[in-house]
Design a protein around this motif. Structure first.
Motif, PDB file in Angstrom:
ATOM      1  N   HIS A 126       0.837  -1.206   0.000  1.00  0.00           N
ATOM      2  CA  HIS A 126       0.000   0.000   0.000  1.00  0.00           C
ATOM      3  C   HIS A 126       0.869   1.252   0.000  1.00  0.00           C
ATOM      4  O   HIS A 126       0.563   2.224  -0.707  1.00  0.00           O
ATOM      5  N   SER A 127       1.947   1.237   0.764  1.00  0.00           N
ATOM      6  CA  SER A 127       2.873   2.380   0.756  1.00  0.00           C
ATOM      7  C   SER A 127       3.494   2.571  -0.623  1.00  0.00           C
ATOM      8  O   SER A 127       3.654   3.712  -1.085  1.00  0.00           O
ATOM      9  N   TYR A 179       0.884   4.231  -2.833  1.00  0.00           N
ATOM     10  CA  TYR A 179       0.774   5.663  -2.547  1.00  0.00           C
ATOM     11  C   TYR A 179       1.992   6.427  -3.088  1.00  0.00           C
ATOM     12  O   TYR A 179       1.846   7.527  -3.622  1.00  0.00           O
ATOM     13  N   TYR A 194       2.237   9.467  -5.887  1.00  0.00           N
ATOM     14  CA  TYR A 194       3.000  10.708  -5.715  1.00  0.00           C
ATOM     15  C   TYR A 194       3.852  10.981  -6.951  1.00  0.00           C
ATOM     16  O   TYR A 194       3.890  12.094  -7.460  1.00  0.00           O
ATOM     17  N   SER A 211      -5.220   8.616  -4.275  1.00  0.00           N
ATOM     18  CA  SER A 211      -5.122   7.957  -2.969  1.00  0.00           C
ATOM     19  C   SER A 211      -6.494   7.717  -2.359  1.00  0.00           C
ATOM     20  O   SER A 211      -6.753   6.657  -1.789  1.00  0.00           O
ATOM     21  N   HIS A 263      -8.352   4.070  -1.571  1.00  0.00           N
ATOM     22  CA  HIS A 263      -8.739   3.836  -0.184  1.00  0.00           C
ATOM     23  C   HIS A 263     -10.246   3.556  -0.076  1.00  0.00           C
ATOM     24  O   HIS A 263     -10.658   2.633   0.626  1.00  0.00           O
ATOM     25  N   CYS A 275      -8.752   5.167 -11.087  1.00  0.00           N
ATOM     26  CA  CYS A 275      -7.521   5.975 -11.017  1.00  0.00           C
ATOM     27  C   CYS A 275      -7.051   6.355 -12.423  1.00  0.00           C
ATOM     28  O   CYS A 275      -6.657   7.501 -12.655  1.00  0.00           O
TER      29      CYS A 275
END
Length: 157
Positions: free
Chosen positions: A7-8, A11, A15, A91, A95, A107
């Motif tokens: 998940h990080s 994200y 970015y 994001s 989520h 997205c």
């Protein structure tokens, strides 16, 4: 723990995509397409190459007080707004839809429609705009294919 890492990574990819979108739009408005490596980021005023450490847009915008490190010319607020908007939108979508494939499709739709919206607002388009837009969309398809790998990892756990 594995899901947190994935998940990080998703994200962080958002970015990077948000930062890339500004470069992509600016180059489309100037009549060229953005190569995938996009190493030639430069200040539109002083034409100095932007250092890699300053290519973290949201962070460097506030660190450099919204201006170019070299010539101190102001960076347009629309650039940082676009980057923050896209990062938060993408994001939020993943989520809200729990990192589903539907959120992935939303997205892509959000990214491309935002890019087209900004291109329509500025209305300044050079020759070969449609060809460059198609090339840009193909490059974005490749970038989102890489993101699909992260979604596939998330669903395989």
């Amino acid at each position: 723990m594995q899901l947190l890492i994935i998940h990080s990574a998703i994200y962080f990819t958002f970015y990077v995509l948000a930062a890339y979108s500004t470069t992509d739009i600016l180059r489309l408005l100037k009549g060229c397409h953005t190569p995938v490596q996009a190493s030639a980021c430069y200040c539109p005023v002083c034409h100095q190459k932007i250092a890699f450490k300053d290519q973290l847009p949201i962070i460097s915008y506030f660190k450099n007080n919204g201006s170019c490190r070299n010539c101190k010319s102001p960076i347009p607020f629309t650039d940082i707004f676009l980057e923050i908007y896209l990062f938060l939108s993408l994001s939020t979508l993943v989520h809200l839809f729990h990192f589903s494939w539907l959120s992935y499709a939303f997205c892509i739709l959000c990214y491309e429609s935002t890019k087209c919206f900004f291109l329509l607002i500025f209305k300044k388009r050079e020759l070969n705009f449609l060809r460059n837009l198609m090339v840009s969309m193909l490059i974005n398809l490749l970038l989102f294919s890489g993101l699909a790998f992260l979604f596939a990892l998330e669903h395989s756990l």
